[in-house]
Scaffold this motif. Structure first.
Motif, PDB file in Angstrom:
ATOM      1  N   GLU A 181      36.641  41.429  31.182  1.00 54.87           N
ATOM      2  CA  GLU A 181      38.049  42.351  31.315  1.00 54.87           C
ATOM      3  C   GLU A 181      38.824  41.447  32.432  1.00 54.87           C
ATOM      4  N   LEU A 182      39.848  41.236  32.134  1.00 53.26           N
ATOM      5  CA  LEU A 182      41.010  40.719  33.128  1.00 53.26           C
ATOM      6  C   LEU A 182      41.548  42.027  33.964  1.00 53.26           C
ATOM      7  N   LEU A 183      42.115  41.850  35.084  1.00 46.58           N
ATOM      8  CA  LEU A 183      42.750  43.029  35.577  1.00 46.58           C
ATOM      9  C   LEU A 183      44.006  43.125  34.869  1.00 46.58           C
ATOM     10  N   ASP A 184      44.476  41.989  34.365  1.00 46.24           N
ATOM     11  CA  ASP A 184      45.874  42.123  33.727  1.00 46.24           C
ATOM     12  C   ASP A 184      45.757  41.031  32.372  1.00 46.24           C
ATOM     13  N   GLU A 185      45.654  41.668  31.160  1.00 45.20           N
ATOM     14  CA  GLU A 185      45.680  40.778  30.200  1.00 45.20           C
ATOM     15  C   GLU A 185      46.939  40.162  29.761  1.00 45.20           C
ATOM     16  N   GLY A 189      51.220  32.550  32.643  1.00 45.28           N
ATOM     17  CA  GLY A 189      50.844  31.408  33.052  1.00 45.28           C
ATOM     18  C   GLY A 189      49.096  31.426  32.890  1.00 45.28           C
ATOM     19  N   PHE A 190      48.432  30.491  33.512  1.00 44.98           N
ATOM     20  CA  PHE A 190      47.040  30.287  33.453  1.00 44.98           C
ATOM     21  C   PHE A 190      46.022  30.520  34.412  1.00 44.98           C
ATOM     22  N   SER A 191      46.458  31.491  34.959  1.00 50.60           N
ATOM     23  CA  SER A 191      45.467  31.705  36.641  1.00 50.60           C
ATOM     24  C   SER A 191      44.476  32.944  36.159  1.00 50.60           C
ATOM     25  N   GLN A 192      43.502  32.548  35.699  1.00 55.02           N
ATOM     26  CA  GLN A 192      42.448  33.757  35.506  1.00 55.02           C
ATOM     27  C   GLN A 192      41.672  34.015  36.761  1.00 55.02           C
ATOM     28  N   PHE A 193      41.661  33.046  37.711  1.00 56.97           N
ATOM     29  CA  PHE A 193      40.716  33.239  38.776  1.00 56.97           C
ATOM     30  C   PHE A 193      40.927  34.428  39.590  1.00 56.97           C
ATOM     31  N   LYS A 194      42.132  34.717  39.688  1.00 55.23           N
ATOM     32  CA  LYS A 194      42.427  35.924  40.533  1.00 55.23           C
ATOM     33  C   LYS A 194      42.682  37.015  39.752  1.00 55.23           C
ATOM     34  N   ASN A 195      42.375  36.941  38.677  1.00 52.94           N
ATOM     35  CA  ASN A 195      42.864  38.142  37.522  1.00 52.94           C
ATOM     36  C   ASN A 195      41.576  38.663  36.915  1.00 52.94           C
ATOM     37  N   CYS A 196      40.425  38.672  37.755  1.00 55.28           N
ATOM     38  CA  CYS A 196      39.080  39.111  36.958  1.00 55.28           C
ATOM     39  C   CYS A 196      38.787  40.394  37.475  1.00 55.28           C
ATOM     40  N   LYS A 197      38.038  41.107  36.350  1.00 53.28           N
ATOM     41  CA  LYS A 197      37.743  42.582  36.425  1.00 53.28           C
ATOM     42  C   LYS A 197      36.272  42.628  36.275  1.00 53.28           C
ATOM     43  N   LYS A 198      35.875  41.968  35.044  1.00 55.70           N
ATOM     44  CA  LYS A 198      34.411  42.156  34.765  1.00 55.70           C
ATOM     45  C   LYS A 198      34.234  40.676  33.932  1.00 55.70           C
ATOM     46  N   PRO A 199      33.281  40.003  34.433  1.00 56.54           N
ATOM     47  CA  PRO A 199      32.835  38.717  33.959  1.00 56.54           C
ATOM     48  C   PRO A 199      32.503  38.657  32.290  1.00 56.54           C
ATOM     49  N   GLY A 200      32.857  37.744  31.559  1.00 53.82           N
ATOM     50  CA  GLY A 200      32.726  37.611  30.111  1.00 53.82           C
ATOM     51  C   GLY A 200      31.827  36.464  29.559  1.00 53.82           C
ATOM     52  N   SER A 201      31.771  36.474  28.446  1.00 57.82           N
ATOM     53  CA  SER A 201      30.998  35.127  27.763  1.00 57.82           C
ATOM     54  C   SER A 201      31.453  33.872  28.299  1.00 57.82           C
ATOM     55  N   TRP A 202      30.685  32.784  27.852  1.00 53.71           N
ATOM     56  CA  TRP A 202      31.214  31.589  28.222  1.00 53.71           C
ATOM     57  C   TRP A 202      32.522  31.040  27.533  1.00 53.71           C
ATOM     58  N   ASP A 203      32.895  31.600  26.466  1.00 58.17           N
ATOM     59  CA  ASP A 203      34.285  31.114  25.954  1.00 58.17           C
ATOM     60  C   ASP A 203      35.161  32.415  25.685  1.00 58.17           C
ATOM     61  N   SER A 204      35.031  33.363  26.673  1.00 58.84           N
ATOM     62  CA  SER A 204      35.832  34.777  26.593  1.00 58.84           C
ATOM     63  C   SER A 204      37.122  34.402  27.194  1.00 58.84           C
ATOM     64  N   GLY A 205      37.527  33.423  28.025  1.00 58.54           N
ATOM     65  CA  GLY A 205      38.566  33.176  28.792  1.00 58.54           C
ATOM     66  C   GLY A 205      39.576  32.336  28.135  1.00 58.54           C
ATOM     67  N   ALA A 206      38.870  31.343  27.636  1.00 60.93           N
ATOM     68  CA  ALA A 206      39.818  30.328  26.949  1.00 60.93           C
ATOM     69  C   ALA A 206      38.843  29.558  25.999  1.00 60.93           C
ATOM     70  N   ILE A 207      39.459  28.890  24.958  1.00 61.61           N
ATOM     71  CA  ILE A 207      38.934  28.075  23.767  1.00 61.61           C
ATOM     72  C   ILE A 207      39.910  26.907  23.842  1.00 61.61           C
ATOM     73  N   HIS A 208      39.489  25.769  24.387  1.00 54.54           N
ATOM     74  CA  HIS A 208      40.366  24.509  24.563  1.00 54.54           C
ATOM     75  C   HIS A 208      40.012  23.546  23.538  1.00 54.54           C
ATOM     76  N   HIS A 226      36.064  28.193  28.604  1.00 49.47           N
ATOM     77  CA  HIS A 226      35.903  28.932  29.980  1.00 49.47           C
ATOM     78  C   HIS A 226      35.437  30.336  29.918  1.00 49.47           C
ATOM     79  N   PRO A 227      34.753  30.880  30.550  1.00 52.36           N
ATOM     80  CA  PRO A 227      34.604  32.444  30.688  1.00 52.36           C
ATOM     81  C   PRO A 227      35.600  33.169  31.510  1.00 52.36           C
ATOM     82  N   VAL A 228      35.789  34.377  31.144  1.00 51.64           N
ATOM     83  CA  VAL A 228      36.710  35.231  31.918  1.00 51.64           C
ATOM     84  C   VAL A 228      35.838  35.370  33.382  1.00 51.64           C
ATOM     85  N   CYS A 229      36.317  35.512  34.403  1.00 49.63           N
ATOM     86  CA  CYS A 229      36.021  35.321  35.556  1.00 49.63           C
ATOM     87  C   CYS A 229      34.986  34.050  35.937  1.00 49.63           C
TER      88      CYS A 229
END
Ligand code: AAL
Length: 396
Positions: A181-185, A189-208, A226-229
């Protein structure tokens, strides 16, 4: 007591023997793990770089993440992200293409695939693409982003001619794993680093970096996740999704992630299997790896100075070959200047090519990057560093 002392002496003597005396089974952990010299390793190379015309540095334009290069009617084709934004070099971008007769002088042609209309799943950016050719039909797969969604998708467009026109498939062919879970889905922009609520699977944040290769009649879509968080930008890994047809449906392999490392994806047919250049991220960064089945990869050697986001001319990439030949040139990007630009690299990863591994190829042997970047700070000039200034001859 006397016997005990004798026994202890004998024990000590024997264990000393085992590390100093060589017998048929003596082999260090390193030699058990891997044997072979780089000079004999077919997948070892140094990289050499050259400027190009037409897609090199240009103030006001980012060009980055080039695709693999193909040759049609004696002309090379390449696709890449073109972006005019001053805040990002890949968001707010479209996909363009260029052609060349010799791989050095390029002519930028036109947009190939542009962003969708407002509200579409690709309305903010289409970027980082790769090409696939099957039976005279051309397919571009690429990253897509909406303005507000943090997680991206992978889209595809097809054409009957490398010059287009391109028709987009209506839906993405791949999506991120919908967990974490991201704090704000819905944040630009592309900054998920400070946007983390709950860690996700290895490809939950981005598929590139999607790129397709054909093997045993199947379409293997490799991508980086990239994973969420994600804690560090360099925690990416690669996965593969497999389809029976170029357009999909693509099903993610249960073995994903299939690498523990790697940023920009780079795979190529090699002999009966698949070779991979695993660049700067993860514990196996800077390696070339090989897999017989495209899923289980082994490290073959370590490489320095791997071209960032390299797109090589791999003549047999889509031929479903069992005799992959490799490649010896391509384009990559340089991303540390104000405007990202493309350069040419050359290497010896084509089978039976003569390896250029003489001393003058080891330019990085005595390189400390901070010294190279600011030689004056260390009391020398670029000229001295590059060995262009010769010692003055004394007492002639
Ligand atoms: C690249 C790729 C992806 C990332 C960014 C643009 O080199 O890994 O495309 O999103 O950087």
């Amino acid at each position: 007591m006397k016997y005990l002392a004798y026994f202890i002496f004998l024990l000590g003597y024997c264990s000393a023997c085992s590390v100093t005396k060589k017998d048929a089974t003596s082999q260090s952990a390193a030699m058990q793990r891997f044997q072979g010299n780089d000079s004999d390793n077919e997948l070892y190379t140094r990289f050499r770089y050259k400027p190009i015309k037409g897609l090199g540095y240009e103030e006001g334009v980012h060009r980055r993440d080039p695709s693999s290069i193909i040759k049609v009617d004696n002309l090379y084709y390449i696709w890449y992200t073109r972006c005019l934004d001053t805040k990002s070099s890949w968001l707010n971008a479209d996909l363009w293409y260029a052609t060349s007769k010799d791989g050095i002088t390029w002519e930028e042609k036109a947009p190939a695939v542009e962003r969708g209309e407002k509200g579409a799943w690709d309305d903010y950016s289409v970027f980082t693409t790769n090409i696939l050719v099957v039976n005279g039909k051309y397919y571009l797969c690429y990253q897509a982003r909406t303005f507000l969604e943090q997680r991206n998708t992978v889209g595809m467009a097809w054409a009957n001619n490398p010059n287009g026109p391109w028709t987009k498939l209506p839906e993405p062919i791949l999506t991120t794993t919908p967990d974490g879970e991201l704090l704000d889905e819905h944040k630009p922009g592309f900054s998920q680093f400070k946007n983390c609520k709950k860690p996700g699977s290895w490809d939950s944040g981005a598929i590139h970096d999607p790129g397709i290769i054909v093997k045993d009649g199947k379409y293997l879509l490799y991508y980086k996740g990239h994973p969420v968080c994600e804690k560090m930008f360099a925690d990416s890994k690669w996965g593969v999704a497999i389809a029976d047809k170029p357009e999909g449906p693509y099903v993610k392999s249960p073995y994903n992630p299939i690498t523990n490392s790697g940023h920009e994806v780079w795979v190529f047919p090699w002999k009966t299997g698949i070779g991979a250049l695993v660049d700067w991220a993860g514990p196996e960064k800077g390696t070339v790896q090989y897999s017989e089945d495209g899923i289980n990869f082994d490290v073959v050697t370590t490489l320095e100075d791997i071209p960032p986001a390299g797109g090589a001319y791999i003549a047999d990439k889509f031929l479903d070959t069992n005799d992959g030949q490799g490649f010896d040139w391509g384009l990559c990007h340089y991303g540390r200047s104000d405007w990202t630009f493309l350069v040419r690299f050359e290497c010896d990863l084509k089978r039976n090519s003569e390896k250029q591994i003489g001393w003058n190829q080891f330019r990085h042997y005595s390189t400390i990057r901070d010294v190279m970047l600011q030689p004056e700070k260390f009391g020398v000039t670029t000229e001295i560093l590059q060995g262009r200034r010769k010692h003055k001859k004394k007492n002639k």
